[in-house]
Motif scaffolding. Sequence first.
Motif, PDB file in Angstrom:
ATOM      1  N   ILE A   1      -1.449   2.258  14.119  1.00  0.00           N
ATOM      2  CA  ILE A   1      -2.841   2.089  13.690  1.00  0.00           C
ATOM      3  C   ILE A   1      -2.837   1.079  12.538  1.00  0.00           C
ATOM      4  O   ILE A   1      -2.208   1.339  11.503  1.00  0.00           O
ATOM      5  CB  ILE A   1      -3.429   3.418  13.161  1.00  0.00           C
ATOM      6  CG1 ILE A   1      -3.326   4.520  14.219  1.00  0.00           C
ATOM      7  CG2 ILE A   1      -4.864   3.225  12.732  1.00  0.00           C
ATOM      8  CD1 ILE A   1      -3.630   5.909  13.660  1.00  0.00           C
TER       9      ILE A   1
ATOM     10  N   CYS B   1       2.039   7.519  11.486  1.00  0.00           N
ATOM     11  CA  CYS B   1       1.894   8.780  10.741  1.00  0.00           C
ATOM     12  C   CYS B   1       1.770   9.958  11.698  1.00  0.00           C
ATOM     13  O   CYS B   1       2.389  11.005  11.482  1.00  0.00           O
ATOM     14  CB  CYS B   1       0.662   8.715   9.839  1.00  0.00           C
ATOM     15  SG  CYS B   1       0.781   7.459   8.563  1.00  0.00           S
TER      16      CYS B   1
ATOM     17  N   TRP C   1       0.881  -1.197   0.000  1.00  0.00           N
ATOM     18  CA  TRP C   1       0.000   0.000   0.000  1.00  0.00           C
ATOM     19  C   TRP C   1       0.902   1.226   0.000  1.00  0.00           C
ATOM     20  O   TRP C   1       1.872   1.280   0.769  1.00  0.00           O
ATOM     21  CB  TRP C   1      -0.885  -0.003   1.246  1.00  0.00           C
ATOM     22  CG  TRP C   1      -1.976   1.033   1.267  1.00  0.00           C
ATOM     23  CD1 TRP C   1      -3.263   0.868   0.849  1.00  0.00           C
ATOM     24  CD2 TRP C   1      -1.884   2.395   1.752  1.00  0.00           C
ATOM     25  NE1 TRP C   1      -3.972   2.038   1.025  1.00  0.00           N
ATOM     26  CE2 TRP C   1      -3.144   2.981   1.578  1.00  0.00           C
ATOM     27  CE3 TRP C   1      -0.850   3.155   2.292  1.00  0.00           C
ATOM     28  CZ2 TRP C   1      -3.425   4.294   1.941  1.00  0.00           C
ATOM     29  CZ3 TRP C   1      -1.107   4.479   2.651  1.00  0.00           C
ATOM     30  CH2 TRP C   1      -2.387   5.033   2.484  1.00  0.00           C
TER      31      TRP C   1
HETATM   32  N1  SME Z   1      -0.419   2.465   9.930  1.00  0.00           N
HETATM   33  C1  SME Z   1      -0.528   3.881   9.911  1.00  0.00           C
HETATM   34  C2  SME Z   1      -1.921   4.324   9.535  1.00  0.00           C
HETATM   35  C3  SME Z   1      -2.101   4.573   8.089  1.00  0.00           C
HETATM   36  S1  SME Z   1      -2.369   3.154   7.207  1.00  0.00           S
HETATM   37  O1  SME Z   1      -1.129   2.338   7.228  1.00  0.00           O
HETATM   38  C4  SME Z   1      -2.772   3.473   5.645  1.00  0.00           C
HETATM   39  C5  SME Z   1      -0.137   4.464  11.243  1.00  0.00           C
HETATM   40  O2  SME Z   1       0.134   3.729  12.192  1.00  0.00           O
HETATM   41  O3  SME Z   1      -0.095   5.687  11.346  1.00  0.00           O
END
Ligand code: SME
Length: 161
Positions: free
Chosen positions: A97, A75, A40
Amino acid sequence: MNEAELIAQIDGVIFAEKDLKQKLAELCRILNNFNPDFSWVGFYIMNHQQRLLHLGPYWGNDTEHRLIPFGRGICGQVADSGESYIAENVAEESNYIACNVDVKSEIVIPIFHGETLVAQLDIDSNVVNAFGEEEVSILNRVCDKINHHLSEGMHYAKFFG
Ligand code: SME
């Protein structure tokens, strides 16, 4: 595709007569295609006023994480630090996340317009430790190009305004 071919493709998109959103979506597709371990690829645009990351163009499965508060997840951490972050194994991250249960590693690279952090390039992989020295060096080269040639239009108000 080798690094030189990748850079040639990236340049082709950057300097094309196209809308910025379309260019960024194409860059995502090219990067995703470049390395079979990349599952992705997407851009988040920084909304500094609301301290939120807003999902921009991406390539891969839809994600429910279209808005991420600064500080949350990988992020959100990069939004606060302004520094690249590599999660070699997301299972070991305390502030992460999950967009997809198959994701095993992730890299987030900040995009700057001058001194201002305007966006982030986020890449997921279904393989642990997919972002080694070689991958990081190539991705930094691509992000430098984005910083120099595209980031002016990536300020939140311009991009979504
Ligand atoms: N994993 C990311 C969130 C965004 S998704 O990977 C598209 C994070 O921990 O900020």
